[in-house]
Design an enzyme around this catalytic site. Structure first.
Site, short mmCIF file in Angstrom:
data_model
loop_
_atom_site.label_atom_id
_atom_site.label_comp_id
_atom_site.label_asym_id
_atom_site.label_seq_id
_atom_site.Cartn_x
_atom_site.Cartn_y
_atom_site.Cartn_z
N GLU A 181 105.37 93.93 59.30
CA GLU A 181 103.97 92.71 59.73
C GLU A 181 104.83 91.91 59.32
OE1 GLU A 181 99.09 91.88 59.11
OE2 GLU A 181 99.99 93.66 58.03
N ALA A 322 100.86 95.70 50.34
CA ALA A 322 101.26 97.46 50.79
C ALA A 322 100.71 96.84 52.14
CB ALA A 322 100.03 97.80 50.03
N GLU A 324 99.94 99.22 55.96
CA GLU A 324 98.92 99.65 56.33
C GLU A 324 99.73 100.38 57.34
OE1 GLU A 324 97.41 95.94 58.48
OE2 GLU A 324 98.29 97.13 56.40
N ASN A 325 100.82 100.22 57.64
CA ASN A 325 101.21 101.27 59.45
C ASN A 325 100.95 101.99 59.47
OD1 ASN A 325 103.49 99.56 58.72
ND2 ASN A 325 104.60 100.78 56.57
N HIS A 357 92.26 99.90 50.34
CA HIS A 357 91.87 98.76 51.38
C HIS A 357 92.51 99.47 52.37
CE1 HIS A 357 92.54 94.23 52.60
NE2 HIS A 357 93.77 94.75 53.29
N GLU A 358 93.56 99.93 51.87
CA GLU A 358 95.14 100.44 53.36
C GLU A 358 94.68 101.14 53.93
OE1 GLU A 358 97.81 98.03 53.58
OE2 GLU A 358 96.59 96.80 51.64
N HIS A 361 91.90 99.72 56.36
CA HIS A 361 92.93 99.54 57.83
C HIS A 361 92.67 100.41 58.77
CE1 HIS A 361 93.93 95.43 57.34
NE2 HIS A 361 94.28 95.35 56.03
N GLU A 380 92.43 91.66 58.11
CA GLU A 380 92.06 91.46 56.60
C GLU A 380 90.47 91.16 55.99
OE1 GLU A 380 94.52 92.40 55.17
OE2 GLU A 380 95.82 92.62 56.70
#
Length: 945
Positions: A181, A322, A324-325, A357-358, A361, A380
C-alpha cells in the site's frame, strides 16, 4: 504568480529527470533555457533486455484527479503468483485470468510497473513478440488483447536486496518482506495496481529452506513441501477477493507465539505472531491485545473474523506503523515488541491501539475497500475511529479523547492552515504516499465520530450494519458510506458531505445571553471556513455543537427544549431520562438557539467531548472557565477549560515578552491547577493531562507571526512558576505514587505513573539540587522503563554534568536494544537546550543511528523538528540540517524523505529572517537533480502558497 512559480518548478523537475537526448534537443532549439547543474537521466533501477530498453520511454510525474476517475476496462478474476526467491535476484511469475468488461472495446490493457526487469509476456500460452507491447518506466501496455476472457502470464525479475525504499518486496534483517500500500505491488510485477481491481490470489513461494524456513502469504496454507537443492515451497490461497495493495509475503528465519481465539459462532482461529526467536517473549502483550480486539469487534459491531488463521509479522525496517494485509498483518516491530524493561506505558498503549486498528481493517478496509485512493479516509478515518473507541473502552475514555484531540490540534489543524491543506477526500495527488496524512486519518476519524454524535450510538450501529450488508466484497466511495448511515436512520443532512470536500478548520464563534424574565438562554453561532489552496470560497458546514448548562452549584441542568427560529425542538433520551447534553446542528453562517425553561443564569459547557473538529471562540469569561475546570461533568471540557485559560495566559505573556516587560502568572491559574492536583476523586492520568500546558506549536498557530523564542521562554517561565508555587503538592504526588508493585500496563496502573512523572518533570525544571537528587533516585530505583525514562526525561531538561552522565548511563544499559535506543535518540533530538543543532549533527554519526531505518529517522530528525526553538533557530542552522538530511534520504527512501520535508511547510508563519532561510532550503531541494516525485510534491507545494 503562484501558478507561474508552480509551473516553473514542475518544468524544472520534469526536465531534470527526462531523457538527455530530448533535453539537449529542446535546448538547441531554444524551447527551454539551459539548466545549470548536471542533468540526471534515469530509466530504471534495474537493467532490462536490450530490445525492451530500446522501446522504453521516461514518463514524467503526473497529477491524478478525482474528477477523472474511470472504472477499469479489464477485470482480473484470479491471480496466481509464483516467487522464486534468490540472493541476487527474485523471479516473479504472475498468471492472471483477465475478463474484458463491456466498456473495454479496443482499449489497450495498461499495467502499472516500476523498477522491473521484464523477462516475458504470454497470452493464452503464446509468447508475445517485442513489437506487441510497449514498456515505459511506469507501464507495460498491451495495445491489442483478445475480446474474450484470456490468460495473461508475465515474468519479471527484481532485486529485493537492493530495494532501500522499503516499498514492494524488500529484505529486512535478512528476511523477505512486502509493503504494497499504496502502490508497492507494481514494484513486484506488472498489474492493474489500483484498489478497485479485486481478484482471488493464490501465491506459491519457493526459497532456500535453511535461509527461509518460514514462507508466509495471505489466506490459508494449502500445500507445502521440499524441493531439490535444499529448497522448499509453500502455497497460500486467499478465498476472498482483494486488491493488490493487500498482498503480502514474508520469508525468513522466524519463530511464532501461538494462541487461539474462539469466535462467537464457535469457530477456532489460530493466532500467530512471528518474530526473530529472541523477540518472542516480547510479543505477549501484542497477543493479548489481538484477542481483546477480536472480542471487542464482535461485541460492539457484531463483526467476526472470517478465516481460520491470523498471522502478524514484526519487522524492524518498515515505513509505516503497520499494514492490514488480509490474514498476514505486517508490523513495524516497535508496535509489537514490548516488555517491562524495554517499553513504556505509551508503547503498550500504542501496541494495543495499532493491533486493534489493523485487525479492525479486516472489515473496514479489506471486506469493504475503497474504489480509488481519493477515498482513503473511507477505510482509514473509519478504522481510526474504531481503534479510538476500542482504546477508550480498554482504558479511560476521557484521557483517550484528550490525547486524540491534542494530536489533532497540534498536527492536523496546522496542516489545515498550511500549503498542504487538503480535504478529507483529496481532489488530486502526484504521489499517493504523500496523502497518508493526519487529515485523512485523524480528521477523517472526527468526521466518522460526527455521524455517531448526530445519530447516536444505536443509529451509528444501524448505519454500519447496512453499510456491510450493501457493500461486503466491494470497492466503494465515501458517498456510499454516508448513504448507508443516513438511509438506515431515515435522515438527511444535505451539508454534511462538505466535510469530505472542503479543506480547512472551521472557526466557530459563540456568544451567549440570559434573560431572567423569560428564563431563556440564547446561544448565537457564527461559522467561517478559511480559504485554503485551491479553495478560496467555502460554504457553511454542518457542525454538531454539543452543549451542557451548569447551575450555580456546578450541576448539569436538565434540558427540555430549544427554539431555532420558529421551530421548537424537544429533548428526550430513548430511555426516557432527562437530557443534560444537547446536540445543536449549526449549518448556517449565522444561527441562533434559545434554551427555554432555564431557571437561573447558567455557565455553558460548549463543544462537549469536542463534538466537531473546529476552532471555538466564545465569550465565556475566565471566571466561568475556572468554574468549568472545577465542576464540568464532561471530563474533556473540564480539561479544555484549563487549556483555554493556558492558551490565553501564554498569548498574553508572549506579547509582554516581545515588549521586554515583566512576566507574572495569575494566582487564580495556579490555584486552579492546585485544586485539580489535590482532587482525589479524579483519574490520575486525567490530572496529569490537566497539569500539562498547551504545546508551543499550538500557541504558535494562534499568532499572526509565530515567535518560537518568545513562546518557549514564556512556556518555560510558566512551568517554573507552577513548580515553585506547587512544589509541596507536586512532591506529594511523586511520593504517594511509587512503582512498588509488579508492572501492569493497564490504565489502573498507568495513571499513577503518569501523574508521578508529570510532577517530577515540574520539580526538576527548577534545577534545584534536592529535586535533581530526587530524580536521580527515581531513575536508579525504577523497576520499569516508564519510570526510568520518565526520570531521564526530567533530568534531560537542564544542561550540565548530571544530564550527560544519566544519558551515557542509559545508553550503556540499552545499547543492545534498538527500539529503546530510538527513545534515547529522540529525547536528545527534541531537547530545547540552546544550540542543540550541533548535538543532533553528532548523533547523525553515532552508531545508534542508521539513516536507512525509518524508525531512527523519525526518532532523531522527527524529534529534532519538534523542538521549535532549535529547528527554527534564527541562524538557519536547523533548516540547513534538515535540508541536508532530506536530500541524502531521498536517494535511499523517498517516502520517508517526503515526510521529513513537511516541517518546512509552515515557513510563512514565521518572521522574515526565518522565512528567507527556510525558503532557501526548499528552493535548494526542488532544484536538485533526480529529486523523487514524493519529495518534489511536498517541497514545491510548500513554496507555491
Amino acid at each position: 504568480d503562484q501558478e507561474k512559480l508552480f509551473f516553473q518548478l514542475s518544468v524544472n523537475h520534469i526536465f531534470r529527470n527526462c531523457s538527455c537526448a530530448y533535453l539537449n534537443l529542446w535546448k538547441s532549439r531554444g524551447i527551454i533555457p539551459a539548466l545549470s547543474g548536471r542533468v540526471h537521466c534515469s530509466i530504471a533501477a534495474q537493467p532490462l533486455s536490450s530490445t525492451v530498453e530500446d522501446n522504453m520511454a521516461k514518463e514524467s510525474p503526473k497529477e491524478i484527479f478525482l474528477k477523472d476517475y474511470k472504472a477499469p476496462n479489464f477485470a482480473f478474476e484470479t491471480l496466481n503468483l509464483n516467487f522464486e526467491l534468490g540472493e541476487e535476484h527474485t523471479i516473479v511469475t504472475s498468471s492472471i485470468h483477465v475478463l474484458p468488461t463491456t466498456s473495454s472495446g479496443k482499449a489497450p490493457l495498461v499495467l502499472d510497473g516500476e523498477n522491473l526487469k521484464l523477462v516475458s509476456v504470454k497470452i493464452n500460452g503464446e509468447k508475445l513478440a517485442d513489437d506487441k507491447f510497449t514498456v515505459s518506466t511506469r507501464h507495460l501496455t498491451l495495445a491489442s488483447t483478445p475480446s474474450m476472457p484470456f490468460d495473461l502470464e508475465i515474468v519479471t525479475e527484481i532485486e529485493p536486496q537492493n530495494n532501500t525504499s522499503l516499498d514492494g518486496l524488500y529484505k529486512s534483517s535478512g528476511n523477505f518482506c512486502t509493503q504494497c500500500e499504496a502502490e508497492g505491488f507494481r514494484k513486484i510485477t506488472y498489474y492493474q495496481d489500483r484498489p478497485d481491481v479485486m481478484s482471488k490470489f493464490t501465491t506459491r513461494i519457493e526459497g532456500d529452506q535453511k535461509l527461509y524456513p518460514v514462507l508466509l502469504s495471505n489466506g490459508n496454507l494449502v500445500d507445502q513441501g521440499e524441493l531439490n537443492d535444499g529448497k522448499h515451497y509453500a502455497v497460500w490461497k486467499d478465498p476472498f477477493r482483494k486488491p493488490s495493495y493487500l498482498f503480502a509475503l514474508v520469508a525468513g528465519q522466524l519463530v511464532s507465539r501461538d494462541d487461539t481465539f474462539t469466535t462467537r459462532s464457535g469457530r477456532q482461529v489460530s493466532l500467530r505472531i512471528w518474530t526473530p526467536a529472541e523477540d518472542v517473549p516480547k510479543t505477549e502483550y501484542a497477543m493479548r491485545s489481538l484477542k481483546a480486539a477480536m472480542k471487542w469487534d464482535e461485541e460492539v459491531f457484531g463483526l467476526e473474523y472470517d478465516l481460520d488463521l491470523f498471522n502478524i509479522v514484526a519487522v524492524p525496517d518498515f515505513n509505516m506503523g503497520a499494514m492490514e494485509n488480509k490474514s498476514l498483518n505486517i508490523f513495524n516491530s516497535r508496535l509489537v515488541l514490548a516488555s517491562t524493561q524495554t517499553a513504556t506505558d505509551m508503547d503498550f498503549a500504542a501496541i494495543e491501539g495499532v493491533i486493534g486498528h489493523e485487525y479492525f481493517h479486516n472489515w473496514t478496509g479489506n471486506r469493504v475497500t475503497c474504489r480509488n485512493w481519493f477515498q482513503l479516509s473511507l477505510k482509514e478515518g473509519l478504522t481510526v475511529f474504531r481503534d479510538q473507541e476500542f482504546s477508550s473502552d480498554m482504558g479511560s475514555r476521557a484521557v483517550k479523547r484528550i490525547g486524540d484531540v491534542s494530536l489533532l490540534r497540534t498536527a492536523q489543524f496546522s496542516q489545515d492552515a498550511g500549503p498542504m491543506a487538503h480535504p478529507v477526500r483529496p481532489h488530486s495527488y502526484i504521489k499517493m504516499d504523500n496523502f497518508y496524512t493526519v487529515t485523512v486519518y485523524r480528521k477523517g476519524a472526527e468526521v466518522v465520530r460526527m455521524y455517531q454524535t448526530l445519530l447516536g450510538k444505536t443509529g451509528f450501529r444501524k448505519g454500519m450494519d447496512l453499510y456491510f450488508k450493501r457493500h461486503d466484497g466491494q470497492a466503494v466511495t465515501c458517498e456510499e458510506f454516508l448513504a448507508a448511515m443516513f438511509d438506515a436512520n431515515q435522515v438527511k443532512f444535505p451539508t454534511f458531505p462538505l466535510w469530505y470536500s472542503q479543506a480547512g478548520t472551521p472557526l466557530l464563534t459563540v456568544t451567549t445571553s440570559y434573560k431572567a424574565e423569560s428564563q431563556s438562554f440564547t446561544i448565537k453561532c457564527q461559522q467561517e471556513v478559511p480559504a485554503t489552496p485551491g479553495q478560496p470560497e467555502k460554504e457553511p458546514m454542518l457542525i454538531p455543537l454539543a452543549v451542557g448548562l451548569l447551575d450555580s452549584k456546578g450541576n448539569d441542568m436538565h434540558l427540555s427544549s430549544v427554539k431555532e427560529g420558529a421551530s421548537l425542538h424537544n429533548f428526550t433520551n430513548p430511555d426516557g431520562s432527562s437530557v443534560t447534553t444537547a446536540v445543536l446542528r449549526v449549518d448556517k453562517a449565522e444561527q441562533e438557539f434559545t434554551f427555554v425553561d432555564v431557571k437561573e443564569k447558567p455557565v455553558p459547557s460548549l463543544l462537549r467531548n469536542f463534538s466537531a473538529p473546529v476552532r471555538l471562540v466564545s465569550d465565556i469569561s475566565d471566571e466561568d472557565l475556572f468554574f468549568l475546570l472545577a465542576h464540568d461533568s464532561d471530563q474533556f471540557n473540564r480539561w479544555e477549560a484549563g487549556q483555554t485559560l493556558g492558551r490565553k495566559l501564554m498569548l498574553n505573556l508572549v506579547a509582554l515578552q516581545q515588549k521586554g516587560e515583566k512576566l507574572s502568572v495569575d494566582s487564580a491559574f495556579i490555584e486552579g491547577l492546585r485544586s485539580i492536583l489535590n482532587d482525589a476523586s479524579l483519574d490520575k492520568a486525567f490530572v496529569a493531562k490537566a497539569l500539562t500546558l498547551p504545546a508551543e506549536s499550538e500557541v504558535a498557530d494562534l499568532m499572526p507571526v509565530a515567535d518560537p523564542d518568545a513562546i518557549h521562554e514564556v512556556r518555560s517561565f510558566i512551568i517554573k512558576q507552577i513548580a515553585s508555587c506547587l512544589h509541596q503538592d507536586l512532591l506529594k504526588a511523586v511520593e504517594t505514587n511509587p512503582s512498588c508493585e509488579p508492572y501492569d500496563p493497564t490504565h489502573k496502573y498507568r495513571a499513577p505513573r503518569a501523574l508521578k512523572n508529570s510532577a517530577l518533570n515540574y520539580l526538576v525544571s527548577l534545577n534545584e539540587p534536592n529535586f535533581t537528587k530526587l530524580a536521580i533516585s527515581e531513575y536508579k530505583k525504577a523497576t520499569n522503563l516508564t519510570d526510568k525514562f520518565g526520570a531521564l526525561t526530567a533530568l534531560s531538561q537542564n544542561p550540565g554534568v548530571t544530564r550527560s552522565e544519566v544519558l551515557a548511563d542509559f545508553y550503556e544499559q540499552y545499547k543492545g536494544d534498538n527500539l529503546v535506543l530510538n527513545k534515547w535518540l529522540a529525547l536528545q533530538a527534541m531537547s530545547n537546550i540552546p544550540g542543540n543543532v550541533e548535538q543532533v549533527q553528532k548523533l547523525l554519526e553515532h552508531p545508534a543511528f542508521d539513516i536507512r531505518n525509518p524508525n531512527k529517522v523519525y526518532s532523531l530528525i522527527g524529534g529534532f523538528c519538534s523542538s521549535a526553538v532549535n529547528f527554527h533557530a534564527k541562524d538557519g542552522s536547523g533548516y540547513t540540517l534538515l535540508g541536508d538530511v532530506v536530500l541524502q534520504l531521498d536517494k535511499i527512501n523517498p517516502q520517508v524523505a517526503a515526510r521529513m520535508v513537511s516541517p518546512f511547510s509552515k515557513w510563512r508563519r514565521y518572521g522574515e529572517e526565518r522565512q528567507a532561510a527556510a525558503k532557501a532550503q526548499l528552493e535548494r531541494i526542488t532544484s536538485t537533480n533526480g529529486l523523487s516525485d514524493n519529495v518534489y510534491e511536498i517541497a514545491s507545494k510548500s513554496l507555491v502558497l
